[in-house]
Design an enzyme around this catalytic site. Structure first.
Site, mmCIF file in Angstrom:
data_model
loop_
_atom_site.group_PDB
_atom_site.id
_atom_site.type_symbol
_atom_site.label_atom_id
_atom_site.label_comp_id
_atom_site.label_asym_id
_atom_site.label_seq_id
_atom_site.Cartn_x
_atom_site.Cartn_y
_atom_site.Cartn_z
ATOM 1 N N ASP A 16 72.250 45.051 33.631
ATOM 2 C CA ASP A 16 73.035 45.917 34.469
ATOM 3 C C ASP A 16 74.510 45.497 34.453
ATOM 4 O OD1 ASP A 16 75.025 46.023 36.482
ATOM 5 O OD2 ASP A 16 73.462 44.768 38.180
ATOM 6 N N ILE A 17 75.321 46.514 33.836
ATOM 7 C CA ILE A 17 76.591 46.534 33.499
ATOM 8 C C ILE A 17 77.342 45.570 34.138
ATOM 9 C CG2 ILE A 17 77.734 48.193 34.430
ATOM 10 C CD1 ILE A 17 77.922 49.403 30.649
ATOM 11 N N ASN B 17 83.578 60.175 37.647
ATOM 12 C CA ASN B 17 83.140 61.695 38.465
ATOM 13 C C ASN B 17 84.542 62.006 38.671
ATOM 14 O OD1 ASN B 17 84.427 61.350 41.390
ATOM 15 N ND2 ASN B 17 81.950 61.119 41.248
ATOM 16 N N VAL C 257 76.181 54.112 38.173
ATOM 17 C CA VAL C 257 76.334 52.934 37.550
ATOM 18 C C VAL C 257 77.930 52.874 38.272
ATOM 19 C CG1 VAL C 257 77.776 54.434 35.698
ATOM 20 C CG2 VAL C 257 77.361 51.501 35.681
ATOM 21 N N ASP C 258 78.486 54.336 38.640
ATOM 22 C CA ASP C 258 79.442 54.344 39.268
ATOM 23 C C ASP C 258 79.585 53.663 41.199
ATOM 24 O OD1 ASP C 258 82.586 55.360 40.002
ATOM 25 O OD2 ASP C 258 81.916 57.214 40.261
ATOM 26 N N SER D 183 76.522 60.327 31.512
ATOM 27 C CA SER D 183 76.388 61.893 31.485
ATOM 28 C C SER D 183 74.627 61.625 31.227
ATOM 29 C CB SER D 183 76.784 62.378 30.534
ATOM 30 O OG SER D 183 77.671 62.998 30.894
ATOM 31 N N THR D 184 74.018 60.777 31.432
ATOM 32 C CA THR D 184 72.406 60.277 31.530
ATOM 33 C C THR D 184 71.665 59.458 32.421
ATOM 34 O OG1 THR D 184 72.038 58.411 29.984
ATOM 35 C CG2 THR D 184 72.370 59.534 28.616
ATOM 36 N N GLY D 185 72.295 59.790 33.438
ATOM 37 C CA GLY D 185 72.116 59.937 34.638
ATOM 38 C C GLY D 185 71.700 61.031 35.414
ATOM 39 N N TYR E 249 73.929 63.064 35.645
ATOM 40 C CA TYR E 249 74.907 64.828 34.991
ATOM 41 C C TYR E 249 73.518 64.711 34.026
ATOM 42 C CZ TYR E 249 79.305 63.782 36.714
ATOM 43 O OH TYR E 249 80.524 64.172 37.828
HETATM 44 P P1 ADP Z 1 76.002 60.142 34.731
HETATM 45 O O1 ADP Z 1 76.950 60.447 36.086
HETATM 46 O O2 ADP Z 1 77.527 59.987 34.118
HETATM 47 O O3 ADP Z 1 74.755 60.563 34.002
HETATM 48 P P2 ADP Z 1 74.121 57.910 35.823
HETATM 49 O O4 ADP Z 1 75.532 56.464 36.471
HETATM 50 O O5 ADP Z 1 74.469 58.555 37.526
HETATM 51 O O6 ADP Z 1 75.549 58.598 34.925
HETATM 52 O O7 ADP Z 1 74.016 57.191 34.820
HETATM 53 C C1 ADP Z 1 74.070 56.785 33.363
HETATM 54 C C2 ADP Z 1 73.411 55.904 32.969
HETATM 55 O O8 ADP Z 1 73.669 54.246 33.841
HETATM 56 C C3 ADP Z 1 71.651 56.413 33.516
HETATM 57 O O9 ADP Z 1 71.345 55.338 32.526
HETATM 58 C C4 ADP Z 1 72.076 55.369 34.662
HETATM 59 O O10 ADP Z 1 70.170 54.749 34.294
HETATM 60 C C5 ADP Z 1 72.424 53.771 33.887
HETATM 61 N N1 ADP Z 1 73.203 52.666 35.229
HETATM 62 C C6 ADP Z 1 72.612 53.278 36.309
HETATM 63 N N2 ADP Z 1 73.350 51.899 37.143
HETATM 64 C C7 ADP Z 1 73.978 51.037 36.325
HETATM 65 C C8 ADP Z 1 74.092 49.480 35.913
HETATM 66 N N3 ADP Z 1 74.274 49.062 36.954
HETATM 67 N N4 ADP Z 1 74.124 48.806 34.546
HETATM 68 C C9 ADP Z 1 74.297 49.847 33.806
HETATM 69 N N5 ADP Z 1 73.519 51.081 33.406
HETATM 70 C C10 ADP Z 1 73.256 51.620 34.471
#
Ligand code: ADP
Length: 178
Positions: free
Chosen positions: A19-20, A33, A42-43, A126-128, A130
């Site tokens: 978890d970042i 966004n 993650v946002d 972008s891999t979630g 998006y």
């Molecule tokens: P986007 O809209 O750019 O696709 P997302 O947040 O939906 O962004 O996903 C981007 C990546 O971040 C995905 O691999 C998702 O699984 C990952 N992610 C979601 N939550 C966390 C977190 N707490 N820490 C690290 N990566 C995360």
């Protein structure tokens, strides 16, 4: 003797699962966004962990264009800064998505250098939500970062944080294929 590229990969690039928001680095990157007012994935996690002051600060920034980045304090996060970057929505690949994703990494790393940031962590932008294909996105993430680090020696560590096992394995594969 190891090449410069191998030395950077070995000494400055790390792939971790987790978890970042928990990382103790100078800056974490947010896959935001264009509104910069929070969202899912993650946002949402970053805004929850940083607290409401982050949203108050972001309200004053007037959003951010796709491929560009803006920096804020980290507030309650262990990280001192958050670099918010807006990745492209995947629309099949012919809408400039690779160039825009590359620009996310370049502009984030440039802001890091300008702010004397030595350690920085990226999610898989972008891999979630998006929907950017993970392998293609990971290749852009790693190659753009390597290229940047070859020309800028002030950044000491770049951590690619993978939230799930599959993304983690894809990043490992991309590094092995270099
Ligand atoms: P986007 O809209 O750019 O696709 P997302 O947040 O939906 O962004 O996903 C981007 C990546 O971040 C995905 O691999 C998702 O699984 C990952 N992610 C979601 N939550 C966390 C977190 N707490 N820490 C690290 N990566 C995360």
């Amino acid at each position: 003797m190891r090449s410069e590229m191998e030395s950077i990969i070995y000494n400055k690039i790390e792939i971790v699962r987790g978890d970042i928001t928990k990382l103790n680095v100078d800056a974490i990157v947010n896959a935001a966004n264009t509104s910069l007012l929070g969202g899912g994935g993650v946002d949402g996690a970053i805004h929850r962990a940083a607290g409401h002051e982050l949203l108050d600060y972001c309200r004053k920034l007037n959003g951010c264009r796709t491929g560009e980045s803006k920096i804020t304090p980290g507030y309650k996060l262990p990280a001192n800064f958050v670099i918010h970057t807006v990745g492209p929505v995947w629309r099949g690949g012919a809408q400039n998505e690779p160039m825009l994703l590359q620009s996310c990494y370049k502009t984030s790393l440039t802001l890091a250098v300008e702010n004397k940031i030595k350690t920085i962590a990226f999610p898989a932008i972008s891999t979630g939500i998006y929907s950017y294909p993970v392998y293609d996105a990971a290749k852009i993430a790693v190659r753009t970062t390597l290229d940047f680090l070859q020309n800028n020696s002030s950044i000491e560590k770049v951590i690619f944080v993978c939230f799930d096992e599959r993304t983690f394995h894809v990043y490992k594969e991309v590094i092995e294929e270099l």
